[in-house]
Scaffold this motif. Sequence first.
Motif, PDB file in Angstrom:
ATOM      1  N   SER A 136       0.832  -1.202   0.000  1.00 22.11           N
ATOM      2  CA  SER A 136       0.000   0.000   0.000  1.00 22.11           C
ATOM      3  C   SER A 136       0.868   1.254   0.000  1.00 22.11           C
ATOM      4  O   SER A 136       2.016   1.225   0.452  1.00 22.11           O
ATOM      5  CB  SER A 136      -0.936   0.006   1.209  1.00 22.11           C
ATOM      6  OG  SER A 136      -1.808  -1.110   1.160  1.00 22.11           O
ATOM      7  N   THR A 137       0.289   2.345  -0.505  1.00 18.71           N
ATOM      8  CA  THR A 137       1.039   3.586  -0.673  1.00 18.71           C
ATOM      9  C   THR A 137       0.277   4.760  -0.083  1.00 18.71           C
ATOM     10  O   THR A 137      -0.925   4.899  -0.314  1.00 18.71           O
ATOM     11  CB  THR A 137       1.298   3.868  -2.165  1.00 18.71           C
ATOM     12  OG1 THR A 137       1.965   2.748  -2.743  1.00 18.71           O
ATOM     13  CG2 THR A 137       2.155   5.102  -2.347  1.00 18.71           C
ATOM     14  N   ILE A 138       0.979   5.594   0.686  1.00 15.40           N
ATOM     15  CA  ILE A 138       0.411   6.824   1.241  1.00 15.40           C
ATOM     16  C   ILE A 138       1.140   8.000   0.592  1.00 15.40           C
ATOM     17  O   ILE A 138       2.368   8.066   0.626  1.00 15.40           O
ATOM     18  CB  ILE A 138       0.592   6.881   2.773  1.00 15.40           C
ATOM     19  CG1 ILE A 138      -0.159   5.734   3.444  1.00 15.40           C
ATOM     20  CG2 ILE A 138       0.106   8.223   3.327  1.00 15.40           C
ATOM     21  CD1 ILE A 138       0.105   5.616   4.945  1.00 15.40           C
ATOM     22  N   GLU A 139       0.380   8.904   0.010  1.00 11.36           N
ATOM     23  CA  GLU A 139       0.972  10.094  -0.611  1.00 11.36           C
ATOM     24  C   GLU A 139       1.058  11.205   0.435  1.00 11.36           C
ATOM     25  O   GLU A 139       0.042  11.666   0.945  1.00 11.36           O
ATOM     26  CB  GLU A 139       0.120  10.560  -1.797  1.00 11.36           C
ATOM     27  CG  GLU A 139       0.740  11.734  -2.555  1.00 11.36           C
ATOM     28  CD  GLU A 139      -0.157  12.244  -3.660  1.00 11.36           C
ATOM     29  OE1 GLU A 139       0.177  12.049  -4.837  1.00 11.36           O
ATOM     30  OE2 GLU A 139      -1.207  12.856  -3.330  1.00 11.36           O
ATOM     31  N   LEU A 140       2.283  11.610   0.748  1.00 12.29           N
ATOM     32  CA  LEU A 140       2.525  12.647   1.748  1.00 12.29           C
ATOM     33  C   LEU A 140       2.843  13.971   1.065  1.00 12.29           C
ATOM     34  O   LEU A 140       3.565  14.015   0.069  1.00 12.29           O
ATOM     35  CB  LEU A 140       3.686  12.248   2.660  1.00 12.29           C
ATOM     36  CG  LEU A 140       3.493  10.973   3.489  1.00 12.29           C
ATOM     37  CD1 LEU A 140       4.772  10.647   4.262  1.00 12.29           C
ATOM     38  CD2 LEU A 140       2.320  11.114   4.455  1.00 12.29           C
ATOM     39  N   ASP A 141       2.319  15.048   1.631  1.00  7.87           N
ATOM     40  CA  ASP A 141       2.512  16.382   1.057  1.00  7.87           C
ATOM     41  C   ASP A 141       3.845  16.969   1.491  1.00  7.87           C
ATOM     42  O   ASP A 141       3.917  17.936   2.243  1.00  7.87           O
ATOM     43  CB  ASP A 141       1.356  17.293   1.477  1.00  7.87           C
ATOM     44  CG  ASP A 141       1.325  18.586   0.660  1.00  7.87           C
ATOM     45  OD1 ASP A 141       2.064  18.662  -0.336  1.00  7.87           O
ATOM     46  OD2 ASP A 141       0.560  19.500   1.022  1.00  7.87           O
ATOM     47  N   VAL A 224       7.517  -0.314   7.172  1.00  9.95           N
ATOM     48  CA  VAL A 224       7.654   0.745   6.165  1.00  9.95           C
ATOM     49  C   VAL A 224       8.782   0.324   5.236  1.00  9.95           C
ATOM     50  O   VAL A 224       9.940   0.232   5.643  1.00  9.95           O
ATOM     51  CB  VAL A 224       7.960   2.108   6.822  1.00  9.95           C
ATOM     52  CG1 VAL A 224       8.172   3.164   5.740  1.00  9.95           C
ATOM     53  CG2 VAL A 224       6.824   2.531   7.754  1.00  9.95           C
ATOM     54  N   LEU A 225       8.439   0.049   3.978  1.00 11.22           N
ATOM     55  CA  LEU A 225       9.432  -0.442   3.022  1.00 11.22           C
ATOM     56  C   LEU A 225      10.334   0.655   2.492  1.00 11.22           C
ATOM     57  O   LEU A 225      11.474   0.404   2.115  1.00 11.22           O
ATOM     58  CB  LEU A 225       8.727  -1.138   1.861  1.00 11.22           C
ATOM     59  CG  LEU A 225       7.934  -2.399   2.208  1.00 11.22           C
ATOM     60  CD1 LEU A 225       7.264  -2.958   0.966  1.00 11.22           C
ATOM     61  CD2 LEU A 225       8.832  -3.450   2.836  1.00 11.22           C
ATOM     62  N   GLY A 226       9.804   1.887   2.454  1.00 10.23           N
ATOM     63  CA  GLY A 226      10.603   2.995   1.944  1.00 10.23           C
ATOM     64  C   GLY A 226       9.724   4.046   1.304  1.00 10.23           C
ATOM     65  O   GLY A 226       8.501   4.054   1.488  1.00 10.23           O
ATOM     66  N   THR A 227      10.345   4.942   0.561  1.00  8.23           N
ATOM     67  CA  THR A 227       9.602   6.001  -0.125  1.00  8.23           C
ATOM     68  C   THR A 227      10.062   6.103  -1.576  1.00  8.23           C
ATOM     69  O   THR A 227      11.125   5.600  -1.939  1.00  8.23           O
ATOM     70  CB  THR A 227       9.822   7.367   0.549  1.00  8.23           C
ATOM     71  OG1 THR A 227      11.224   7.685   0.513  1.00  8.23           O
ATOM     72  CG2 THR A 227       9.319   7.373   1.977  1.00  8.23           C
ATOM     73  N   GLU A 228       9.258   6.743  -2.393  1.00  8.41           N
ATOM     74  CA  GLU A 228       9.625   7.056  -3.765  1.00  8.41           C
ATOM     75  C   GLU A 228       9.036   8.406  -4.135  1.00  8.41           C
ATOM     76  O   GLU A 228       8.079   8.874  -3.511  1.00  8.41           O
ATOM     77  CB  GLU A 228       9.121   5.974  -4.724  1.00  8.41           C
ATOM     78  CG  GLU A 228       7.619   5.788  -4.703  1.00  8.41           C
ATOM     79  CD  GLU A 228       7.164   4.623  -5.561  1.00  8.41           C
ATOM     80  OE1 GLU A 228       8.007   3.740  -5.872  1.00  8.41           O
ATOM     81  OE2 GLU A 228       5.971   4.589  -5.919  1.00  8.41           O
ATOM     82  N   LYS A 229       9.614   9.045  -5.129  1.00  8.27           N
ATOM     83  CA  LYS A 229       9.158  10.361  -5.541  1.00  8.27           C
ATOM     84  C   LYS A 229       7.738  10.282  -6.077  1.00  8.27           C
ATOM     85  O   LYS A 229       7.423   9.449  -6.914  1.00  8.27           O
ATOM     86  CB  LYS A 229      10.098  10.933  -6.596  1.00  8.27           C
ATOM     87  CG  LYS A 229       9.810  12.372  -6.970  1.00  8.27           C
ATOM     88  CD  LYS A 229      10.842  12.898  -7.971  1.00  8.27           C
ATOM     89  CE  LYS A 229      10.572  14.341  -8.335  1.00  8.27           C
ATOM     90  NZ  LYS A 229      11.566  14.855  -9.319  1.00  8.27           N
ATOM     91  N   GLY A 230       6.875  11.174  -5.583  1.00 11.92           N
ATOM     92  CA  GLY A 230       5.501  11.208  -6.032  1.00 11.92           C
ATOM     93  C   GLY A 230       5.252  12.331  -7.034  1.00 11.92           C
ATOM     94  O   GLY A 230       6.176  12.961  -7.530  1.00 11.92           O
ATOM     95  N   LYS A 232       3.828  16.029  -8.320  1.00  3.82           N
ATOM     96  CA  LYS A 232       3.679  17.400  -7.844  1.00  3.82           C
ATOM     97  C   LYS A 232       4.387  17.665  -6.522  1.00  3.82           C
ATOM     98  O   LYS A 232       3.807  18.134  -5.545  1.00  3.82           O
ATOM     99  CB  LYS A 232       2.192  17.760  -7.710  1.00  3.82           C
ATOM    100  CG  LYS A 232       1.448  17.701  -9.043  1.00  3.82           C
ATOM    101  CD  LYS A 232      -0.024  18.047  -8.877  1.00  3.82           C
ATOM    102  CE  LYS A 232      -0.745  17.987 -10.214  1.00  3.82           C
ATOM    103  NZ  LYS A 232      -2.192  18.288 -10.082  1.00  3.82           N
ATOM    104  N   ASN A 233       5.657  17.275  -6.470  1.00  5.49           N
ATOM    105  CA  ASN A 233       6.512  17.567  -5.313  1.00  5.49           C
ATOM    106  C   ASN A 233       6.051  16.854  -4.042  1.00  5.49           C
ATOM    107  O   ASN A 233       6.196  17.374  -2.932  1.00  5.49           O
ATOM    108  CB  ASN A 233       6.562  19.080  -5.063  1.00  5.49           C
ATOM    109  CG  ASN A 233       7.937  19.522  -4.573  1.00  5.49           C
ATOM    110  OD1 ASN A 233       8.941  18.900  -4.879  1.00  5.49           O
ATOM    111  ND2 ASN A 233       7.979  20.601  -3.817  1.00  5.49           N
ATOM    112  N   LYS A 234       5.491  15.658  -4.199  1.00  6.98           N
ATOM    113  CA  LYS A 234       5.039  14.872  -3.046  1.00  6.98           C
ATOM    114  C   LYS A 234       5.839  13.581  -2.942  1.00  6.98           C
ATOM    115  O   LYS A 234       6.613  13.242  -3.833  1.00  6.98           O
ATOM    116  CB  LYS A 234       3.539  14.593  -3.171  1.00  6.98           C
ATOM    117  CG  LYS A 234       2.703  15.874  -3.109  1.00  6.98           C
ATOM    118  CD  LYS A 234       1.227  15.604  -3.260  1.00  6.98           C
ATOM    119  CE  LYS A 234       0.450  16.927  -3.230  1.00  6.98           C
ATOM    120  NZ  LYS A 234      -1.010  16.727  -3.390  1.00  6.98           N
ATOM    121  N   THR A 235       5.653  12.877  -1.826  1.00  5.70           N
ATOM    122  CA  THR A 235       6.408  11.650  -1.574  1.00  5.70           C
ATOM    123  C   THR A 235       5.448  10.498  -1.298  1.00  5.70           C
ATOM    124  O   THR A 235       4.508  10.644  -0.513  1.00  5.70           O
ATOM    125  CB  THR A 235       7.347  11.822  -0.364  1.00  5.70           C
ATOM    126  OG1 THR A 235       8.303  12.849  -0.647  1.00  5.70           O
ATOM    127  CG2 THR A 235       8.087  10.530  -0.060  1.00  5.70           C
TER     128      THR A 235
END
Length: 412
Positions: A136-141, A224-230, A232-235
């Motif tokens: 699953s993915t959460i888009e953070l501002d 938490v597996l990690g993050t990737e670039k989202g 419009k400048n989000k993660t």
Amino acid sequence: MAFQCQRDCYMKEFVTSVVSCCPAELKQEVNGKKETTKGFHVKLQDTILFPEGGGQPDDHGFIGDVPVLRVTRQGPDALHFVASPLEVGQEVHVKVDWERRFDHMQQHSGQHLITALADTMFGYKTTSWELGRQRSTIELDTPCVKPGQLQELEETVNEKIMARIPVMVQLLSIDDPAVEKVRSRGLPEDHAGPIRIIDIEGIDANMCCGTHVSNLSHLQVIKVLGTEKGKKNKTNLIFLAGNRVLKYAEKSYNTERSLVSLLKTGPDEHVEAVDKLQKSVKLLQKTNLSLLRDMAVLIAQSFKNDPHKGSFFTLHKKEGDNEFMNIIANEINTEETLVFLTVGEEKGPGLFLLAGPSELVTELGPQMLELLQGKGAGKNGRFQGKANSLARRGDVEALLKQRCKNPSSQEE
């Protein structure tokens, strides 16, 4: 209204009655292709099968012995798509696919917990989320999340799980002042009935229609597996919750055991072993390419030195590339000789090159293209491209030989 699945997320079976049954179609993607299935939309008096919404996929299950393939919401009603009709008014036994349901509960409650703590700890707001089939993915501002913050977030999330904090459901009227105090991204336009609040005691109160665990301990663990670039400048923060973590660990362990067997090294040395293998492969590929280039020159010279050579030369080689074929064509005088070269699987896909007198190549190129089911283009006495199938290579040779006298051919 609140469905029975929202009042009691742990209920696995339920008895209700059929309100309506109407012909319908279900459009879905199967193995990458869009398909339409004819069936029926069934409305029940109430349901324990959750209709998709709030970022959560729908439940699967059965009405009697009829599989429910999709559940969607239409205003205050849930529409159950089934392949067989059900009699209006009949009493039915509904059963939910519990493994799927509980997985969704774990991921959804896990998202609420991560979202709340990412906000309170670092001020990172959640703008959207996706409950995927595997992760699953959460888009953070925020444009980025520091590694140290990820570790701190994961540790705090799991501390809350170990603290066995209750998760409660509240139903409030839309004009209740308490509604203004809860986190929300807004209500759908066709919302009907009371407002449903998911309250993680002392951590978060959020407007939500989805199914959730009743206690954070039921999440078991969050990774938490990690993050990737989202966008419009989000993660995008990627996570697993509950049983998915156990399955991920089992899969990773099985992969590790396979690598131990293949690489003949311990797990801690896998990266170094693979790095050495990659360097060896690159060196071998470089050597192989050099040998192919030398071989191309020798093949062309052998033809040129043949006193019985004709005006047609053909060669097929499984290994090779465009450069290999072009070297041969460059070495042979194609102003006097028609050259037909192919590389690839003998009856599978591959590459081709036709070189020779310009007018002849222009005439024969399209015919060759059709026989090889390929794509390509030509100019200045050369026609080359990709073939979907080299199975009719012999037919191309026969066509070309008809235009040439005293043909000489080689096959490898």
